[in-house]
Enzyme design. Structure first.
Site, short mmCIF file in Angstrom:
data_model
loop_
_atom_site.label_atom_id
_atom_site.label_comp_id
_atom_site.label_asym_id
_atom_site.label_seq_id
_atom_site.Cartn_x
_atom_site.Cartn_y
_atom_site.Cartn_z
N LYS A 1 2.61 12.40 -11.43
CA LYS A 1 2.38 10.90 -12.57
C LYS A 1 3.83 10.01 -12.47
O LYS A 1 4.85 9.90 -12.77
CB LYS A 1 2.50 11.54 -14.02
N ARG B 1 0.89 -1.27 -0.26
CA ARG B 1 -0.22 -0.35 -0.36
C ARG B 1 0.71 1.12 -0.21
O ARG B 1 0.56 2.30 0.37
CB ARG B 1 -0.70 -0.28 0.63
N HIS C 1 0.97 16.61 -27.29
CA HIS C 1 1.46 15.11 -26.64
C HIS C 1 -0.20 14.68 -27.25
O HIS C 1 0.28 12.99 -27.31
CB HIS C 1 1.48 14.58 -25.32
N1 GLY Z 1 4.06 15.62 -18.49
C1 GLY Z 1 3.03 16.12 -18.57
C2 GLY Z 1 2.18 16.30 -16.98
O1 GLY Z 1 3.27 16.37 -15.95
O2 GLY Z 1 1.85 16.78 -16.96
#
Ligand code: GLY
Length: 362
Positions: free
Chosen positions: A139, A117, A240
């Site tokens: 991300k 977790r 992108h």
């Molecule tokens: N690479 C684009 C972002 O981190 O939002």
């Protein structure tokens, strides 16, 4: 000198690792934790020794080496890492250090966030792309076939230490991968940043800490305002929508790098912006000239165009089946959530192919 940037709930330091607070940070926060270092074949060979010989607190670290390349950014590899960690008996208070480019920081963050977790992780990016983009902003994730980053989570690292010295551990061409993301930051967010980048003739020689700092700052400011990409952060996806589809299309047979795909995506999406009269001819011509100075256009056969369009129809940025895109309204200013049509997409891909045919003639 160390540049410091305060991110959402962690700190980014930019400058020589030796001068940074890396050792202090690890000793204060993880005195009794086992340390795991995640590398790929390249950073295992070129960067790991520097880390291990510089820091005695890492002498007992467990090193996990992943196969190199985007094609290995998949769940199967994550499963293997989780099984290994389980065999080694890693616990929740242990800590992961991601030493590598975007694949390692994306995947390492993902692996750490799900193991028991969630265990803490720290990023030490080694490629320009990871320094200015992938290692910050939370991300994390892996690819699903030709679809990029389809499985993932937003989870922040506990700290990011960016030492630009690592850039030279990679082949020179790798710098252009990150440079495309920096150009994107300039075009979508800040004309001043674009202007400082476009004066560069020899990017590999001229890129410096200040450029990296300025790019990072732009990204971090956006992420602070919109960490989960509900609005403003979408601007970071400029280039992108078409870029990811091109990357996905070439993935099976003749893979192209993410940065190169983004550079082509920037060209195509700037072309659409121009065709809509959002950009003036002189702005568009400048963008085209700068991009073509650093990136050679790509050969797109007529048959490929529809396949690339089909890939875009599955993009995670789409809404109600419509293909959404970030477009430019001037250099340094962008608009999000613009629906682009099949006609516009095919036209922009044909434009890319015309660029290729012209470049081949020269
Ligand atoms: N690479 C684009 C972002 O981190 O939002």
């Amino acid at each position: 000198m160390i540049y410091t940037i305060e991110a959402e709930n962690y700190r980014i330091e930019l400058g020589s690792l030796q001068e940074s607070s890396f050792e202090y940070f690890m000793n204060v926060n993880y005195p009794n934790s086992r340390k795991i270092i995640l590398v790929d074949e390249n950073t295992n060979e070129h960067c790991l020794e520097y880390l291990l010989t510089s820091y005695s607190f890492l002498s007992n670290a467990e090193v996990i080496v992943l196969p190199q390349g985007e094609e290995n950014k998949v769940m199967d590899i994550c499963m293997q890492v989780w099984e290994t960690w389980s065999e080694y008996g890693f616990e929740r208070q242990d800590v992961l250090i991601n030493l590598g480019g975007g694949v390692i920081t994306d995947m390492g963050g993902f692996i750490a966030s799900l193991y028991k977790r969630g265990i803490d992780f720290v990023n030490i990016p080694t490629s320009l792309l990871a320094m200015v983009d992938a290692s910050i902003g939370g991300k994390t994730g892996v690819d699903l076939g030709s679809y990029k980053n389809q499985i993932g989570l937003f989870v922040n690292p506990k700290a990011v230490f960016i030492d630009p010295g690592f850039i030279h551990s990679l082949p020179e061409g790798e710098v252009f991968n990150g440079f495309a993301e920096m150009l994107k930051h300039g075009l979508a967010l800040n004309e001043g940043h674009w202007n400082e980048l476009v004066t560069m003739i020899d990017v590999v020689k001229e890129i410096n800490e200040e450029h990296i700092y300025n790019s990072l700052l732009l990204k971090n400011t956006i992420v602070l305002e919109d960490p989960f990409e509900s609005d403003l952060r979408k601007k970071l996806n400029f280039g992108h929508t078409i870029g990811h589809a091109l990357e996905g299309y070439f993935f099976e047979n003749d893979p192209i790098s993410h940065g190169y795909a983004v550079a082509l995506g920037i060209l195509a999406e700037s072309y659409i912006s121009f065709k809509r009269n959002y950009l003036t001819l002189s702005e568009f011509s400048q963008i085209e000239k700068v991009l073509l100075m650093h990136y050679f256009p790509i050969d797109l056969s007529n048959e490929s165009l529809n396949e690339i369009y089909q890939l875009m129809k599955n993009d995670k940025k789409n809404k109600n089946g419509e293909i959404k895109c970030v477009l430019l309204i001037s250099i340094g200013q962008s608009v999000i959530n613009k629906t682009i049509s099949e006609l516009e997409i095919i036209d922009s891909l044909e434009y890319l192919n015309r660029l290729f045919l012209e470049a081949k003639k020269d």
